[in-house]
Design a protein around this motif. Structure first.
Motif, PDB file in Angstrom:
ATOM      1  N   GLN A 145       6.970   3.353   8.401  1.00 19.49           N
ATOM      2  CA  GLN A 145       7.248   1.927   8.236  1.00 19.49           C
ATOM      3  C   GLN A 145       8.644   1.778   7.640  1.00 19.49           C
TER       4      GLN A 145
ATOM      5  N   THR B   1       7.066  -0.663  12.198  1.00 19.32           N
ATOM      6  CA  THR B   1       6.730   0.756  12.217  1.00 19.32           C
ATOM      7  C   THR B   1       7.219   1.380  13.514  1.00 19.32           C
TER       8      THR B   1
ATOM      9  N   GLN C 268      -0.240  -1.703   2.627  1.00 17.69           N
ATOM     10  CA  GLN C 268       0.390  -0.415   2.914  1.00 17.69           C
ATOM     11  C   GLN C 268      -0.256   0.701   2.096  1.00 17.69           C
TER      12      GLN C 268
ATOM     13  N   THR D 200       4.045   8.321  11.698  1.00 12.57           N
ATOM     14  CA  THR D 200       4.266   6.884  11.722  1.00 12.57           C
ATOM     15  C   THR D 200       5.035   6.495  10.472  1.00 12.57           C
TER      16      THR D 200
ATOM     17  N   GLU E 252       7.304   5.406  15.664  1.00 11.97           N
ATOM     18  CA  GLU E 252       6.731   6.746  15.718  1.00 11.97           C
ATOM     19  C   GLU E 252       7.858   7.757  15.851  1.00 11.97           C
TER      20      GLU E 252
END
Length: 258
Positions: free
Chosen positions: A113, A128, A34, A111, A130
């Motif tokens: 997570q 994830t 990440q 985006t 959007e």
């Protein structure tokens, strides 16, 4: 016989624990991966911003920063916050991307997570989604063109309609890549076929796109180690003591999800 039973119990417990660990690993976020992704996307976004011209008006911002009309603090509670959104999540912004093909309004695809599902479908943990953040990068022709189709950017020094400009929304400032946020989300429902097609071109589909529900009051960004409402109007001196319920929720979020 007892030895055989013990062996069976041992292996049974072993596979049970292995199954539990596998289930937990499925929602474990790889922090190193990440972090690498965030750094990569930060570099890309920084290069994009570097080649833009900021569009802002401090006097105009001062006028529009306000508590939204119709907001009733007495009706606000932690339970209502959870029940009023399909998903209430804590997550990390891992990317920002400009949206193209927009003739009205400047939005940025974000985006996120999901690190914790506060309320809603817990299977989203680790996944994830959007969403959209207000403001971002667009062309001058899209920002300075009236509904009637008249381009008025020249009056602001933008003679080339294709000039890239950076738009900010001071009411709900856009988070940075890497920020931790708490968002109230609903799944996107198309207003019409035109907008659905526009979103699809930007990679926002019925499967992955969640909109921030009432972003002026259901949207927190972690700054200096604390979650803060992303609408600066609530922190104006004249408003600090008017909305105790929303600040009570903010305090609870900080106590529980830091």
């Amino acid at each position: 016989m007892k030895k055989k039973v013990l062996i069976i119990l041992f292996f049974g417990c072993f596979f049970l624990l292995a199954g539990c660990n596998l289930k937990n690993n499925q929602v474990t976020i790889d922090r190193s991966k990440q972090t690498r992704l965030i750094k990569k996307n930060q570099r890309i976004w920084s290069r994009r911003i570097k080649n833009t011209h900021p569009v802002s008006d401090a006097m105009f911002d001062k006028k529009i920063i306000r508590v939204p009309d119709g907001y009733n603090d007495e009706d606000m509670s932690y339970e209502r916050l959870k029940n009023g959104n399909q998903l209430l999540i804590k997550g990390k912004v891992i990317n920002l991307q400009p949206e193209n093909y927009r003739s009205i309004g400047t939005e940025t695809k974000g985006t996120v997570q999901i690190e914790k599902v506060i309320s809603g479908d817990e299977s989203f943990t680790g996944k994830t989604i959007e969403t959209e953040f207000s403001g971002g990068i667009t062309q001058a022709k899209d920002y300075f063109t009236s509904i009637e189709g008249e381009y008025f950017g020249k009056g602001y020094g933008f003679s080339n309609p294709k000039t890239k400009v950076l738009v900010t929304n001071s009411v709900v400032p856009m988070p940075n890549i890497g920020n931790t946020v708490i968002l109230g989300l609903n799944k996107y429902r198309p207003e019409n076929k035109y907008r659905q097609a526009m979103y699809k071109k930007n990679g926002l589909t019925l499967k992955n796109f969640y909109v921030i529900n009432n972003p002026e009051v259901t949207y927190w960004v972690m700054r200096n180690g604390q979650f803060k409402l992303n609408n600066p109007a609530f922190y104006q001196k004249k408003n600090r003591n008017k909305y105790p319920q929303l600040f009570k929720i903010t305090k609870k979020l900080n106590k529980t999800y830091l």
